[in-house]
Motif scaffolding. Structure first.
Motif, PDB file in Angstrom:
ATOM      1  N   GLU A  43       0.827  -1.197   0.000  1.00 41.46           N
ATOM      2  CA  GLU A  43       0.000   0.000   0.000  1.00 41.46           C
ATOM      3  C   GLU A  43       0.861   1.246   0.000  1.00 41.46           C
ATOM      4  O   GLU A  43       1.897   1.316   0.632  1.00 41.46           O
ATOM      5  N   SER A  44       0.431   2.261  -0.733  1.00 38.11           N
ATOM      6  CA  SER A  44       1.158   3.519  -0.751  1.00 38.11           C
ATOM      7  C   SER A  44       0.188   4.642  -1.055  1.00 38.11           C
ATOM      8  O   SER A  44      -0.952   4.416  -1.430  1.00 38.11           O
ATOM      9  N   VAL A  45       0.686   5.860  -0.918  1.00 35.25           N
ATOM     10  CA  VAL A  45      -0.096   7.014  -1.332  1.00 35.25           C
ATOM     11  C   VAL A  45       0.070   7.183  -2.824  1.00 35.25           C
ATOM     12  O   VAL A  45       1.188   7.297  -3.314  1.00 35.25           O
ATOM     13  N   ALA A  46      -1.014   7.195  -3.532  1.00 36.66           N
ATOM     14  CA  ALA A  46      -0.953   7.409  -4.978  1.00 36.66           C
ATOM     15  C   ALA A  46      -0.580   8.851  -5.260  1.00 36.66           C
ATOM     16  O   ALA A  46      -0.755   9.734  -4.445  1.00 36.66           O
ATOM     17  N   GLY A  47      -0.084   9.115  -6.453  1.00 34.77           N
ATOM     18  CA  GLY A  47       0.475  10.421  -6.752  1.00 34.77           C
ATOM     19  C   GLY A  47      -0.450  11.377  -7.460  1.00 34.77           C
ATOM     20  O   GLY A  47       0.018  12.279  -8.137  1.00 34.77           O
ATOM     21  N   THR A  48      -1.779  11.195  -7.357  1.00 33.82           N
ATOM     22  CA  THR A  48      -2.694  12.102  -8.030  1.00 33.82           C
ATOM     23  C   THR A  48      -2.478  13.539  -7.574  1.00 33.82           C
ATOM     24  O   THR A  48      -2.457  14.469  -8.372  1.00 33.82           O
ATOM     25  N   GLU A  49      -2.367  13.746  -6.275  1.00 31.85           N
ATOM     26  CA  GLU A  49      -2.121  15.064  -5.702  1.00 31.85           C
ATOM     27  C   GLU A  49      -0.949  14.954  -4.734  1.00 31.85           C
ATOM     28  O   GLU A  49      -0.826  13.969  -4.014  1.00 31.85           O
ATOM     29  N   ASP A  50      -0.083  15.963  -4.724  1.00 36.90           N
ATOM     30  CA  ASP A  50       0.973  16.002  -3.717  1.00 36.90           C
ATOM     31  C   ASP A  50       0.351  16.474  -2.417  1.00 36.90           C
ATOM     32  O   ASP A  50      -0.093  17.629  -2.322  1.00 36.90           O
ATOM     33  N   PRO A  51       0.281  15.628  -1.389  1.00 44.64           N
ATOM     34  CA  PRO A  51      -0.462  15.989  -0.175  1.00 44.64           C
ATOM     35  C   PRO A  51       0.054  17.256   0.506  1.00 44.64           C
ATOM     36  O   PRO A  51      -0.737  18.109   0.910  1.00 44.64           O
ATOM     37  N   VAL A  52       1.364  17.384   0.640  1.00 50.74           N
ATOM     38  CA  VAL A  52       1.909  18.516   1.389  1.00 50.74           C
ATOM     39  C   VAL A  52       1.635  19.827   0.673  1.00 50.74           C
ATOM     40  O   VAL A  52       1.163  20.804   1.275  1.00 50.74           O
ATOM     41  N   SER A  53       1.897  19.882  -0.623  1.00 47.18           N
ATOM     42  CA  SER A  53       1.659  21.128  -1.356  1.00 47.18           C
ATOM     43  C   SER A  53       0.170  21.442  -1.429  1.00 47.18           C
ATOM     44  O   SER A  53      -0.234  22.613  -1.381  1.00 47.18           O
ATOM     45  N   THR A  54      -0.665  20.403  -1.528  1.00 48.34           N
ATOM     46  CA  THR A  54      -2.110  20.622  -1.544  1.00 48.34           C
ATOM     47  C   THR A  54      -2.580  21.248  -0.242  1.00 48.34           C
ATOM     48  O   THR A  54      -3.337  22.229  -0.231  1.00 48.34           O
ATOM     49  N   MET A  55      -2.122  20.701   0.890  1.00 48.31           N
ATOM     50  CA  MET A  55      -2.551  21.219   2.187  1.00 48.31           C
ATOM     51  C   MET A  55      -2.002  22.614   2.432  1.00 48.31           C
ATOM     52  O   MET A  55      -2.680  23.482   2.994  1.00 48.31           O
ATOM     53  N   GLU A  56      -0.780  22.862   2.010  1.00 45.76           N
ATOM     54  CA  GLU A  56      -0.189  24.192   2.180  1.00 45.76           C
ATOM     55  C   GLU A  56      -1.004  25.236   1.424  1.00 45.76           C
ATOM     56  O   GLU A  56      -1.256  26.342   1.920  1.00 45.76           O
ATOM     57  N   GLU A  57      -1.444  24.896   0.217  1.00 47.14           N
ATOM     58  CA  GLU A  57      -2.240  25.830  -0.574  1.00 47.14           C
ATOM     59  C   GLU A  57      -3.614  26.051   0.053  1.00 47.14           C
ATOM     60  O   GLU A  57      -4.119  27.175   0.101  1.00 47.14           O
ATOM     61  N   LEU A  58      -4.232  24.993   0.569  1.00 47.72           N
ATOM     62  CA  LEU A  58      -5.540  25.133   1.224  1.00 47.72           C
ATOM     63  C   LEU A  58      -5.446  26.049   2.443  1.00 47.72           C
ATOM     64  O   LEU A  58      -6.346  26.857   2.705  1.00 47.72           O
ATOM     65  N   HIS A  59      -4.357  25.915   3.193  1.00 49.58           N
ATOM     66  CA  HIS A  59      -4.189  26.743   4.390  1.00 49.58           C
ATOM     67  C   HIS A  59      -3.891  28.193   4.026  1.00 49.58           C
ATOM     68  O   HIS A  59      -4.469  29.126   4.592  1.00 49.58           O
ATOM     69  N   THR A  60      -2.996  28.386   3.069  1.00 43.88           N
ATOM     70  CA  THR A  60      -2.575  29.740   2.707  1.00 43.88           C
ATOM     71  C   THR A  60      -3.684  30.509   2.002  1.00 43.88           C
ATOM     72  O   THR A  60      -3.940  31.679   2.320  1.00 43.88           O
ATOM     73  N   GLU A  61      -4.350  29.879   1.060  1.00 40.97           N
ATOM     74  CA  GLU A  61      -5.325  30.583   0.234  1.00 40.97           C
ATOM     75  C   GLU A  61      -6.723  30.618   0.841  1.00 40.97           C
ATOM     76  O   GLU A  61      -7.450  31.600   0.671  1.00 40.97           O
ATOM     77  N   LEU A  62      -7.109  29.578   1.551  1.00 42.31           N
ATOM     78  CA  LEU A  62      -8.486  29.481   2.048  1.00 42.31           C
ATOM     79  C   LEU A  62      -8.581  29.501   3.572  1.00 42.31           C
ATOM     80  O   LEU A  62      -9.688  29.467   4.121  1.00 42.31           O
ATOM     81  N   GLY A  63      -7.444  29.543   4.278  1.00 43.10           N
ATOM     82  CA  GLY A  63      -7.476  29.582   5.742  1.00 43.10           C
ATOM     83  C   GLY A  63      -7.931  28.289   6.374  1.00 43.10           C
ATOM     84  O   GLY A  63      -8.406  28.269   7.514  1.00 43.10           O
ATOM     85  N   ILE A  64      -7.811  27.182   5.659  1.00 45.04           N
ATOM     86  CA  ILE A  64      -8.239  25.880   6.187  1.00 45.04           C
ATOM     87  C   ILE A  64      -7.116  25.296   7.037  1.00 45.04           C
ATOM     88  O   ILE A  64      -5.956  25.271   6.623  1.00 45.04           O
ATOM     89  N   ARG A  65      -7.482  24.824   8.217  1.00 46.47           N
ATOM     90  CA  ARG A  65      -6.505  24.218   9.126  1.00 46.47           C
ATOM     91  C   ARG A  65      -6.671  22.709   9.116  1.00 46.47           C
ATOM     92  O   ARG A  65      -7.700  22.182   8.669  1.00 46.47           O
ATOM     93  N   LEU A  66      -5.652  22.034   9.670  1.00 46.20           N
ATOM     94  CA  LEU A  66      -5.694  20.576   9.665  1.00 46.20           C
ATOM     95  C   LEU A  66      -5.267  20.026  11.018  1.00 46.20           C
ATOM     96  O   LEU A  66      -4.283  20.490  11.608  1.00 46.20           O
ATOM     97  N   HIS A  67      -6.041  19.076  11.506  1.00 46.13           N
ATOM     98  CA  HIS A  67      -5.635  18.230  12.625  1.00 46.13           C
ATOM     99  C   HIS A  67      -5.378  16.835  12.065  1.00 46.13           C
ATOM    100  O   HIS A  67      -6.159  16.350  11.231  1.00 46.13           O
ATOM    101  N   ALA A  68      -4.314  16.210  12.504  1.00 49.00           N
ATOM    102  CA  ALA A  68      -4.014  14.842  12.078  1.00 49.00           C
ATOM    103  C   ALA A  68      -4.013  13.927  13.287  1.00 49.00           C
ATOM    104  O   ALA A  68      -3.421  14.253  14.315  1.00 49.00           O
ATOM    105  N   VAL A  69      -4.690  12.802  13.166  1.00 45.57           N
ATOM    106  CA  VAL A  69      -4.742  11.809  14.240  1.00 45.57           C
ATOM    107  C   VAL A  69      -4.208  10.504  13.677  1.00 45.57           C
ATOM    108  O   VAL A  69      -4.809   9.905  12.774  1.00 45.57           O
ATOM    109  N   GLY A  70      -3.060  10.088  14.187  1.00 45.71           N
ATOM    110  CA  GLY A  70      -2.432   8.873  13.706  1.00 45.71           C
ATOM    111  C   GLY A  70      -2.886   7.657  14.482  1.00 45.71           C
ATOM    112  O   GLY A  70      -2.749   7.600  15.699  1.00 45.71           O
ATOM    113  N   ILE A  71      -3.447   6.681  13.788  1.00 46.56           N
ATOM    114  CA  ILE A  71      -3.900   5.447  14.430  1.00 46.56           C
ATOM    115  C   ILE A  71      -2.740   4.468  14.518  1.00 46.56           C
ATOM    116  O   ILE A  71      -1.983   4.288  13.563  1.00 46.56           O
ATOM    117  N   SER A  72      -2.617   3.834  15.666  1.00 45.74           N
ATOM    118  CA  SER A  72      -1.541   2.893  15.964  1.00 45.74           C
ATOM    119  C   SER A  72      -0.200   3.634  16.005  1.00 45.74           C
ATOM    120  O   SER A  72      -0.118   4.838  15.769  1.00 45.74           O
TER     121      SER A  72
END
Length: 671
Positions: free
Chosen positions: A333-362
């Protein structure tokens, strides 16, 4: 590290008021004794208590070497003028994160702004979570108290003990749901690795059985139900919600149509019930993970369907499957490369003010134990499949670019704790504290040196004072013994020895007098029997007392001066709500005992005259009371003395004389 010699026997304690360096829990020492700023523990040892106080010790070059400057309010609260104390420097741990709860009077925006701009948070010292039922810890930010909700180290574990906020500490502000509106999209990882059953089964804080575990997906569903239960208890502002399952694709499970919906407890509203149903539909499949696509979908929902002024939050729940690009000869299993997660989240935060909480299981530990048990059961030694190993590196990178909000890792209990909080409120990241800027010492070093010289009392005056105090304490003791057989109860409850000892202290300043006055009120007002503690205007009430004549000395105003002045000096030390009438009443009491309407902060003679006048009041009242207690009861049919018209005690709440913005007061220890 310790500070040898900082004790009452050879250290002069100076108090400071007003705005400046010494305030809150910040103390100032000579730079010759303290080379650099550090944390410290002040241990008062009076009143039968060994409460320790975490303090911030700041060196000041101009201060005399044997002087310690403390805030007046701290000195009053812990009785430093009247009891032994000890000061030691300690090494404070620096938290990775500190979460503060905003006060009710501030909006989340205003609370965040105040924390963000505070120049005093960096370096602030506080004690937290000693595991012994410690009361809530509060941090003053611009005059508003913020409660400390959580403190963690870099691994996400809770921190206890004496702590100091560092320049790299990440600060978050929590606002309860009743005061915060937030639109939330929960992204639930439903990839194949979520089927791994490496999560210990924990219910009500206890393991069900040592070898009993649940899948990562089951742990997530339990946590979401906890969030729903918490939300059901909150009637807050309008909040919209969406639950999205994802692997290689995304699907909105709540609301039933594509979009977001309010989750409320209004009568007839089925949103909570529908959300519970959506959680039931979550299940893991056999696909890999495309976190980038899931983040893009969440951002689209918040942009199109969120309330314009609400906070916007993505909650990503995943086991963090390996996300680095994989070569063709690798499987799993891996993350597919459709979207770069880090750059996507950075743009969402910078342009739209969206924040993120991450909860890691295990985590690596939980997975390692589970895999070891599996190998033992199968009697094999195998390397675990890469796609099952929890890896939260990507989650942390996403948090870093999305405002620095929380990143938690663990099993059922960690998930449930997080989602319970999410259901009851929202956290906004502030980031690192503002650059440290301490104000200047509000005291003139020359005045400090002069005040430090006033350390003695004339021996003849001390001897006379001791004699007068002994007389008062002797009368008090006799009344305690004589009142039980005459009244059927003790007129005074026994006072702690520490309070009686404080009565022996001669005032050298306003600070000394206030400490003495507080002790006198505790002994002779707070501990007097409730039947005669306050004047009553009903003659029938007085007539029913075992000895009605007692009200004449107790209610004629002499004890009222002690209680009234106590309220005057202690209830409102910052003089914010004084009235002309209150100032006049207190001015008359001061004139009666000192010959003037106001006494200066460091006027030792004036405070001693006032102290002596009040002690004379106490002596005369106690003598009159004792005479009544030991005198023969009135004869049969002889009327008891008529009750006196009560004289109201002095009850103002602020000093008659305006205080300076900052003051210097010496606190003499012992004799």
């Amino acid at each position: 590290m310790s500070l040898p010699g900082f004790a009452p026997d050879n250290t002069r304690l100076i108090t400071a008021t007003g705005q400046g360096l010494v305030a809150g829990n910040r103390l100032a020492l000579s730079a010759r004794r303290l080379p650099a700023e550090t944390a410290g523990v002040l241990l008062p040892r009076g009143a039968g208590s060994d409460r320790s106080v975490a303090v911030r010790l700041v060196p000041v070059p101009e201060l005399p070497e044997d002087v310690l400057v403390v805030p007046e309010q701290l000195a009053l609260e812990y009785g430093l003028a009247d009891a032994p104390w000890k000061l030691s420097a300690v090494e404070a741990a620096v938290p990775a994160t500190v979460e503060l709860e905003s006060p009710a009077e501030l909006s989340l925006d205003e609370a965040t702004r105040r924390v963000q701009n505070s120049p005093l948070l960096s370096g602030h010292v506080f004690a937290y979570g000693d595991g012994q039922g410690q009361a809530d810890e509060w941090i003053d930010v611009g005059g508003h108290p913020f409660r400390v909700r959580s403190v963690t180290d870099r691994s996400g574990q809770a921190l206890n003990g004496v702590l100091s906020i560092g320049s790299e500490t990440r600060i978050g502000v929590f606002a309860p749901g009743v005061r915060s509106a937030v639109d939330i999209v929960v992204l639930a990882d439903c990839s194949g690795s979520m089927g791994a059953n490496d999560i210990p089964d924990v219910r009500e804080g206890f393991r069900i059985r040592k070898d009993l575990r649940v899948t990562r997906m089951e742990a997530l569903k339990r946590a979401l139900r906890t969030m729903i239960d918490a939300r059901a208890q909150v009637d807050g502002l309008v909040t919209r919600f969406a639950l999205v399952r994802f692997d290689l694709t995304t699907q909105v499970l709540f609301p039933g149509r594509d979009g977001m919906a309010e989750v409320t407890t209004a009568p007839g509203d089925r949103s909570l019930e529908q959300l519970r149903g959506a959680v039931t539909l979550l299940k893991h499949g056999d696909q890999p993970t495309d976190i980038g696509k899931a983040l893009h979908r969440a951002g689209e929902l918040l942009y199109r369907h969120g309330v314009p002024d609400n906070d916007k939050l993505i909650v990503l729940v995943s086991d963090g499957a390996h996300w680095a690009p994989m070569s063709e000869d690798r499987s799993g299993e891996s993350v597919a490369g459709t979207e770069d997660p880090v750059s996507t989240m950075e743009e969402l935060h910078t342009e739209l003010g969206i924040r993120l909480h991450a909860v890691g299981i295990s985590d690596q530990t939980l997975f390692g134990r589970w895999w070891d048990d599996y190998c033992k059961q199968q009697k094999v030694r195998l390397q675990p499949p890469q796609h099952l190993i929890p890896n939260h590196e990507l989650l942390q990178q996403l948090v870093d670019v999305a405002g620095g909000d929380r990143h938690r890792i663990g099993g059922v209990e960690v998930l449930e704790e997080y989602f319970a909080e999410l259901g009851s409120g929202v956290v906004r990241s502030v980031g690192a504290p503002a650059q440290r800027r301490l104000p200047a010492l509000q005291l003139d070093p020359g005045a400090v040196t002069a005040a430090a010289r006033r350390t003695t009392v004339d021996p003849s005056r001390r001897e006379l004072w001791e004699t007068r105090v002994e007389t008062v304490l002797g009368l008090y003791s006799e009344i305690c013994a004589a009142s039980v057989p005459r009244l059927g109860y003790a007129l005074f409850d026994a006072a702690p020895p520490a309070d009686l000892q404080r009565l022996r202290r001669i005032a050298l300043s306003h600070m000394d007098f206030t400490a003495w006055l507080a002790a006198a009120d505790k002994v002779f007002h707070e501990r007097i029997h409730k039947s005669v503690r306050f004047p009553k205007s009903d003659p029938k009430y007085v007539a029913k007392l075992p000895l009605p004549a007692l009200v004449e000395p107790l209610w004629d105003g002499r004890l009222g001066e002690v209680h009234g002045l106590r309220n005057f000096f202690l209830h409102n030390p910052e003089h914010e709500k004084r009235t002309e009438e209150q100032n006049r009443q207190v001015g008359e009491v001061l004139l009666k005992h000192t010959g003037k309407y106001a006494v200066g902060e460091e006027d030792a003679e004036g405070w001693q005259r006032l102290q002596g006048g009040l002690l004379g009041n106490l002596s005369a009242v106690l003598a009159d009371v004792l005479d009544l207690l030991v005198s023969p009861p009135p004869g049969q049919g002889e009327p008891a003395p008529a009750p006196v018209e009560p004289t109201a005690p002095v009850e103002p709440t602020a000093p008659a004389a305006p205080a300076a913005a900052a003051g210097v007061r010496l606190m003499q220890q012992g004799w």
